[in-house]
Design an enzyme around this catalytic site. Structure first.
Site, short mmCIF file in Angstrom:
data_model
loop_
_atom_site.label_atom_id
_atom_site.label_comp_id
_atom_site.label_asym_id
_atom_site.label_seq_id
_atom_site.Cartn_x
_atom_site.Cartn_y
_atom_site.Cartn_z
N TYR A 112 -14.20 5.13 9.52
CA TYR A 112 -12.76 4.98 9.45
C TYR A 112 -12.22 4.91 10.88
CZ TYR A 112 -7.88 5.50 8.10
OH TYR A 112 -6.40 5.45 8.11
N TRP A 146 -8.42 -2.17 4.91
CA TRP A 146 -9.31 -2.26 3.83
C TRP A 146 -9.88 -1.01 3.40
CZ3 TRP A 146 -15.06 -3.77 4.26
CH2 TRP A 146 -15.59 -3.93 2.91
N ASP A 160 -3.36 -13.49 5.03
CA ASP A 160 -4.42 -13.03 5.31
C ASP A 160 -4.63 -12.40 6.57
OD1 ASP A 160 -7.12 -12.05 5.76
OD2 ASP A 160 -8.10 -13.84 4.96
N LYS A 179 -10.20 2.71 13.68
CA LYS A 179 -8.81 2.88 13.84
C LYS A 179 -8.78 3.18 15.25
CE LYS A 179 -5.93 2.47 10.25
NZ LYS A 179 -4.68 1.70 10.57
N GLY A 206 0.68 -1.21 0.04
CA GLY A 206 0.10 0.08 -0.02
C GLY A 206 0.96 1.22 0.02
N ASP A 257 -4.88 10.55 12.15
CA ASP A 257 -5.18 11.59 13.01
C ASP A 257 -6.87 11.55 13.11
OD1 ASP A 257 -5.41 12.01 10.42
OD2 ASP A 257 -5.13 14.15 10.26
#
Length: 302
Positions: A124, A61, A36, A128, A10, A102
């Site tokens: 999201y 993801w 995975d 996190k 990524g 952040d």
């Protein structure tokens, strides 16, 4: 030092691999077909077989719409995967670093220090923040490395994948791409956007993480630059840094189809003073960050 990096293909992960390679670490960066991270048994088996000294967990993801429509998969991709990585690290005696964001903050706390309590406003950020709790409460040797407004190049796919979104990611490189091609750049500003942040070059964030591993630093770190900025200023200063006229930057309303409907934290400035002191690092200002990015772009274009 042998380091397992999840999500190594990524944007952020590929830069972590680049920096670890530069420091002569032995890097393991398996793709999804090989490992995975949502499969706890597979993660434990891989870690037992390779015995890394540290695991940097950067895999996510990256599908904002999917996080809403398939919440079970979203939970497993973030929180479940983090639990699997932490448990495997504990069994192997490895130091684990979670790459966080952040966006665990609600946009009213900036500039937030490392000990500020998260208060996410979207899926999201929530996932996190929950993953951070797994590390804080479960890891025997754990570090939370928050990054923000990440600039840089994707080491696996050097072309910028998008011009901009509700966050700051890729913005400086997108400005450079557009202006170098003779186009004007339309920077978004308005409701529904992250409008204030503390940018960092992806390789600089990775240097923070390497230093944390080298020093066995645990706890929460803010792996960002030393200067806060708004979106429009970042776009204009990026133009200047790359030798273009900042008047070629137009300020426009965001594209609602790309921004989406979820709340976005407006002000996610991070205070990294304590992190810099702990790791013995100097926080780069925005000018330094942009000049380093310019050199990186020149290197891949030559």
């Amino acid at each position: 030092m042998r380091v397992l990096v999840t999500g190594g293909s990524g944007f952020v992960g590929s830069n972590i691999v680049e920096v670890l390679d530069h420091h002569d670490a032995e890097v393991l960066a398996p793709g999804r077909a090989e490992l995975d991270v949502t499969d706890a048994v597979a993660v434990n088996r891989y870690v037992e077989a390779t015995r890394p000294d540290a695991i940097v967990h950067a895999a996510i993801w990256n599908d904002p719409a999917g996080l809403l429509t398939d919440r079970r998969r979203a939970w497993e991709a973030y929180v479940g995967a983090t639990r699997a990585v932490v448990d495997a690290a504990n069994r192997a005696g490895a130091h684990v670093v979670l790459v966080s964001t952040d966006w665990v903050f609600d946009g009213t706390q900036g500039p937030a220090p490392e000990n500020e309590s998260p208060n996410p406003v979207n899926t999201y950020g929530f996932l996190k923040a929950a993953s951070e709790l797994v590390v804080a409460e479960r890891a025997e040797r754990g570090t939370i490395a928050r990054i923000a407004a990440v600039q840089g190049i994707h080491r696996a796919h050097p072309s910028t994948p998008r011009a901009q979104d509700a966050g700051f990611g890729y913005l400086a490189a997108s400005v450079a791409d557009a202006l170098a091609a003779g186009r004007r750049f339309k920077v978004w500003d308005g409701p529904g956007l992250n409008r204030l942040a503390t940018p960092v070059l992806a390789t600089d964030a990775a240097e923070f993480i390497f230093r944390a591993l080298e020093q066995a630093a645990t706890g929460t770190l803010h792996c960002v630059g030393g200067e806060h900025v708004d979106r429009v200023t970042l776009a204009r200063r990026s133009a200047q840094a790359f030798g273009f006229d900042p008047e070629r930057i137009d300020v426009v309303d965001p594209d609602p189809a790309i921004v989406g409907t979820q709340p976005v934290p407006v002000d996610t400035r991070l205070d990294a003073t304590a992190t810099a002191t702990q790791l013995g690092l100097e926080l780069p200002d925005l000018g330094t960050t942009l000049q380093r990015l310019r050199l990186q772009l020149q290197a891949i274009q030559s």
